[in-house]
Design an enzyme around this catalytic site. Sequence first.
Site, mmCIF file in Angstrom:
data_model
loop_
_atom_site.group_PDB
_atom_site.id
_atom_site.type_symbol
_atom_site.label_atom_id
_atom_site.label_comp_id
_atom_site.label_asym_id
_atom_site.label_seq_id
_atom_site.Cartn_x
_atom_site.Cartn_y
_atom_site.Cartn_z
ATOM 1 N N CYS A 1 56.224 43.878 35.093
ATOM 2 C CA CYS A 1 56.871 43.381 33.883
ATOM 3 C C CYS A 1 57.308 44.564 33.020
ATOM 4 O O CYS A 1 56.485 45.359 32.571
ATOM 5 C CB CYS A 1 55.906 42.493 33.103
ATOM 6 N N THR B 1 51.836 33.074 50.210
ATOM 7 C CA THR B 1 50.572 32.466 50.606
ATOM 8 C C THR B 1 49.893 33.347 51.641
ATOM 9 O O THR B 1 50.527 33.787 52.615
ATOM 10 C CB THR B 1 50.803 31.069 51.202
#
Length: 202
Positions: free
Chosen positions: A49, A152
């Site tokens: 970020c 995943t």
Amino acid sequence: MFTGIVTDIGEIATLTPVAQGQLHRLRILCRYDQTGIADGASIACNGVCLTVVGSGVTGDRTWFEVDAAAETLGMTTAKHWKAGTRLNLERALKIGDELGGHIVAGHADGIATIVRRENLPDMARFTLRTTHELARFIATKGSVTLDGVSLTVNTVDDVQFSVLIIPHTLSVTTLGAWQDANEVNLEVDLMARYAARLSEMK
């Protein structure tokens, strides 16, 4: 907050050390509408970020600038970034947006190293290695964020884990270019981290 669903692939146009090298100012080219990029906005760049400090348009490409600080350079793959590096981009969530991946903070916990790439029909399986400290938060069928992409976990074996990348993800992210020994940014699942912390306090 983010979801780990990449919305554009950016390219670093320039990287300039500032503040005696303690900061790197990056100008990143993208396809976002420049009128929607405000100074102070958050954009995840390969899962990190970063805060927008300026933006504009050059030719048919939007650009925005961000500063990567010393901690970011030390803990993430940002230390290897250079002009021409391609980055997975995601704008910060807005109220009402679809949560298509999982809850991602955009605060990379560390680095994972690709141990092996297996090319399958239209897909790829990657086995990665991380540290013991971070491996304890990674579980089979749990979520991880790698270079800003929500994935995943398929298998876990001590400090190694694997993920299977489907054709769509290979085509719309930078993951298709991953090779053995590449380093990638790793963010573990926030829920796993909080669950581990709660169990430690019992």
